[in-house]
Structure formats: C-alpha cells, structure tokens
Design a protein around this motif. Structure first.
Motif, short mmCIF file in Angstrom:
data_model
loop_
_atom_site.label_atom_id
_atom_site.label_comp_id
_atom_site.label_asym_id
_atom_site.label_seq_id
_atom_site.Cartn_x
_atom_site.Cartn_y
_atom_site.Cartn_z
N ALA A 1 0.83 -1.21 0.00
CA ALA A 1 0.00 0.00 0.00
C ALA A 1 0.86 1.25 0.00
N THR A 2 1.97 1.22 0.74
CA THR A 2 2.88 2.37 0.77
C THR A 2 3.57 2.55 -0.57
N ARG A 3 3.96 1.45 -1.19
CA ARG A 3 4.63 1.53 -2.49
C ARG A 3 3.69 2.10 -3.56
N VAL A 4 2.45 1.66 -3.55
CA VAL A 4 1.49 2.17 -4.53
C VAL A 4 1.27 3.66 -4.33
N PRO B 1 5.48 1.01 -8.81
CA PRO B 1 4.91 0.40 -7.61
C PRO B 1 5.83 -0.61 -6.93
N SER B 2 6.93 -0.97 -7.57
CA SER B 2 7.92 -1.83 -6.93
C SER B 2 9.12 -1.05 -6.42
N PHE B 3 9.55 -0.01 -7.18
CA PHE B 3 10.79 0.69 -6.85
C PHE B 3 10.62 2.18 -6.58
N GLY B 4 9.42 2.70 -6.70
CA GLY B 4 9.20 4.06 -6.25
C GLY B 4 9.28 5.13 -7.32
N PRO B 5 9.21 6.40 -6.89
CA PRO B 5 9.02 7.52 -7.81
C PRO B 5 10.18 7.77 -8.76
N ARG C 1 2.06 -12.04 -11.17
CA ARG C 1 1.69 -11.46 -9.88
C ARG C 1 1.79 -9.95 -9.98
N THR C 2 0.85 -9.26 -9.33
CA THR C 2 0.85 -7.81 -9.34
C THR C 2 1.00 -7.27 -7.93
N VAL C 3 1.41 -6.02 -7.84
CA VAL C 3 1.51 -5.34 -6.55
C VAL C 3 0.09 -5.12 -6.04
N ASP C 4 -0.19 -5.55 -4.82
CA ASP C 4 -1.53 -5.40 -4.26
C ASP C 4 -1.99 -3.94 -4.35
N GLY C 5 -3.21 -3.76 -4.84
CA GLY C 5 -3.75 -2.41 -4.98
C GLY C 5 -3.38 -1.75 -6.27
#
Length: 435
Positions: free
Chosen positions: A251-254, A368-372, A338-342
């Motif tokens: 959730a934080t990554r998304v 969503p895996s490695f950030g902005p 597999r996808t990042v939840d959310g």
C-alpha cells in the motif's frame, strides 16, 4: 538464441541495452530510438527535470548530456533552466549511436513464452528466440482518456500524447482537460501556435511549483539530481532509495508510485496565465458531437450544469499503469503475472524480474515496486545496472551454473547509485520527469 531482447528504445531501453552490450550479452534491441519523445510530445515542450538529472545511463558514466552538449558546441544552461524536448531527443539518439551496437527500428507485435525462453515477433514477420526479454515501453500504452470521450472520433477528441505538431489547431477552439504539467503546457503551446485554448479542470484552483533556491537549498546538495518540479520531500527521499522502496508494504509503495497532486512548473506560469482562460471546479459529465465540433456537458462543484462548445478536446489526463493494456504480451503470461496489491503493475524481484521467469520490466510500470524515481530519466542509472544483474542471474540459472553469468561491477547495496552525470542518483511524467 539471444541472451536478451530489449523491447523499446527510449531512455530506459537504451540505457539497459548499453549495459548489456558492454557486458557482452548476445543482444537485440527493437524499437525506434526516442520515438515517443519525437512523435508523441508537443514540439516546443520543455522537460520538468533539470538537465543535471537528465543523462541516460551507460557503464562508466559515459555519454552524458554534458558530453553531448560539448560535442555539439551547445551552451550549457544554468542548472535550474529547463531542457528542451528537441535537445533531449537529439541527445537520446546520439547516446544510442555511441552506446548501443545496433538498434532494429521495428515494432514488436507479440512476446510469447517458448520453452524456457521467449519468442518475440516483429511487424516484419521476424521471429526472434531469446532466453530473457525486457519490456521498456514507456507511458504511451497507458494513456488515460475520460470515459465520456471514448466514443468520440479522433478528429474531435484526443489525448495529449497523440500530438507532436500542435499547429494543426491554429485558429480553432480547443478545450484541454487536466491540471497537471502536461495540461498546462499543452494549453500554453496551443495558444502560442495560434489556437484558442481553454483549460477545464476539476480542481478549484491551479497549483504552481516555486522555483528552486538559487543555492540549491540547505537540505539539498548542489550536485544531487531530483525528479523535477512537483516532487515533495517524501517522494524525494524515496526516489533516492529505490532498493529500499521494494521492502515497504504494498500500500505504501502504490502511494509513492503516484506523483503528488497536479501542479505546473514554475517557469511555465507567466506563459500560461497570460494566454489561457481557465474553468476551475468543472467535472466532465458527458460529451457529444455538435455540428463540426463537440459539446462538453460539465458539472460545477456546486452541482450546477454548464455546457461548453469547442472544435476539439484534448485529454491531458495522465496515464493508468495497467498490465492488461500490454496486448503484445501473450495472454497466458499477462494474466498470470503477480501484481503489486492495490495496483495493476507487476510485482518485481530485486533485479526487475517479474513472476514469469526471464521476463523483466523497466520504466514507469516498475514504480509500484521501486518508487518515484522510475517516473524520471535519472532512474535509468539504478534500473540498468540492477536489471542487468537480474538478467545475468537468470541466464546463469538456465545454464545450470550461476557462476556462468557475465560479471559487472556491483555497487554497494545501501549506497546511492551513481548518476550518469556524476552525482548521487536514486526514473517522467513529463516526464525528465516522463510526460
């Protein structure tokens, strides 16, 4: 059979290919260099990232933007001055000519699983067998259009990424939807090309970023790159630590993958406000052809309806990262990842490998895996080196000997990767923050 096929020849594809070529992998690179930048961004656009943050990544920090400017005898602009789209696209092609042995300017139509590897098909009918493949496709497949516009023909409605030459709208009324940098700059450029633009936005007021401090500020090293205007401090911190983002809850990554609220670059404000009227607090409810143009049915924040007639509407409404839009990827692979939840983005391992062995991703879809930092050009430095190590590990596994993977220097795990331009670096919209 090839070791690696790179699909895409934008900043990420070129940077990954440069690292793979230097490591001696048997490599194919498929795509038209900087095509999205050359054909799908309006002429005259300026990058939101600073020049110091806009070098592509080659091993050893070679082929930087500064080197290109020196080779072309271009005057270096002040550190905070915006970089033109024309200069950046020319630089990207110059980088590819020097860092990548060969680029096949074809379109990939399909990527299929084939044994313990993949079969890649191009629009020329060629079938290419490879052990690993990386999709570095940029943002274009993910253009978001508001549903009221979906049934309008292209002569009446388009997305901002559909245009390079805005002069076709000279003398015409154009409604631009959005409140971010892409919407604001597209509207300003339309006015400068002789069109009559109007900005329609749900926001009650527009937001503009303040210019950077002339000395870089107390909390920022003068050499440190940043993603571009609009990035708040949490995003800046995590943009410099992409390896750490992956360890955060999904959730934080998304949340980090989303850019902060829409805002315009400081250097655009005067150009925009002097030329473009704004309808703030208006939500698009419906759109329909009317005569030679289109009628937009809007709702104000107080619930009152309003109708606006225009010759054309441009949706500068961003992008939706969704694996389902990658139709070139075989359905069995696309639906099985597999996808990042959310989110609808792939869950990636530390080497950018998806859950399907041998399939790698690069660019905005990896945010969503490695950030902005994956939204901006300077993310190429971290991505190219880390992804190559992932490819090498996969090749070693398939050969039955992990030691069989080719070796490249490995930076310290918990230190900032080095940007191509020499400063510590952590990928834009628009964009380079990728637009």
């Amino acid at each position: 059979m090839y070791d690696l096929v790179v699909v895409g020849a934008g900043p990420y594809g070129l940077s990954i290919a440069a690292h793979a070529a230097a490591a001696g992998l048997r490599l194919r690179v498929l795509g038209r260099p900087m095509a999205s930048w050359r054909a799908h961004m309006p002429a005259g656009m300026l990058l939101t990232s600073e020049p110091r943050s806009s070098s592509l990544a080659a091993p050893g920090g070679r082929h930087t933007l500064a080197e290109y400017r020196a080779a072309q005898e271009l005057t270096a602009e002040p550190g905070a001055a915006p970089l033109s789209l024309d200069t950046f696209t020319a630089y990207g092609r110059w980088f590819g000519e020097r860092a990548v042995p060969q680029i096949d300017e074809v379109t990939v139509t399909a990527v299929r699983p084939d044994g313990d590897g993949f079969q890649v098909e191009t629009d020329t009918g060629e079938l290419i067998a490879t052990r690993t493949v990386v999709l570095a496709l940029g943002l274009r497949p993910f253009a978001h259009r508001p549903w009221p516009l979906l049934e309008l023909p292209p002569e009446l409605a388009s997305h901002s990424s559909d245009h390079h030459d805005l002069s076709r709208f000279a003398g015409r009324d154009v409604a631009v939807l959005g409140a971010g940098q892409s919407a604001l700059e597209t509207a300003a450029l339309l006015a400068e090309q002789g069109a009559r633009p109007c900005l329609v936005t749900r926001a009650g007021r527009l937001r503009w970023q303040a210019p950077p401090p002339p000395d870089g500020g107390r909390l920022r090293s003068p050499r440190a790159p940043q993603p571009g205007p609009g990035t708040d401090w949490p995003h800046r911190v995590w943009a410099r630590a992409p390896w750490a983002v992956r360890r955060l809850p999904s959730a934080t990554r998304v949340r980090l993958a989303r850019t902060p609220g829409p805002a315009g670059a400081w250097w655009l404000r005067d150009r925009f406000e002097s030329a473009v009227p704004v309808l703030p607090g208006h939500r698009l409810r419906a759109a329909a052809p009317h005569g030679d143009g289109v009628r937009l049915h809007l709702t104000r924040t107080d619930g009152r309806p309003e109708t606006v007639g225009t010759d054309h509407v441009v949706a500068a409404t961003g992008f939706t990262l969704d694996l389902g839009r990658l139709l070139l990827l075989h359905p069995r692979v696309r639906t099985g990842l597999r996808t990042v939840d959310g989110s609808r983005a792939p869950e990636l391992g530390p080497g950018f490998e998806a859950s399907w062995p041998g399939l790698f991703f690069a660019g905005p879809l990896t945010a969503p895996s490695f950030g902005p930092s994956m939204h901006a050009v300077y993310g190429t430095a971290f991505t190219a080196a880390r992804l190559l190590r992932g490819v090498q590990r996969r090749l070693g596994d398939r050969r039955g000997d992990r030691r069989g993977a080719l070796a490249i220097p490995r930076p310290a795990r918990d230190s900032a990767p080095t940007a191509a331009g020499g400063g510590p670096a952590p990928d834009a919209p628009a964009g380079e923050t990728l637009h």
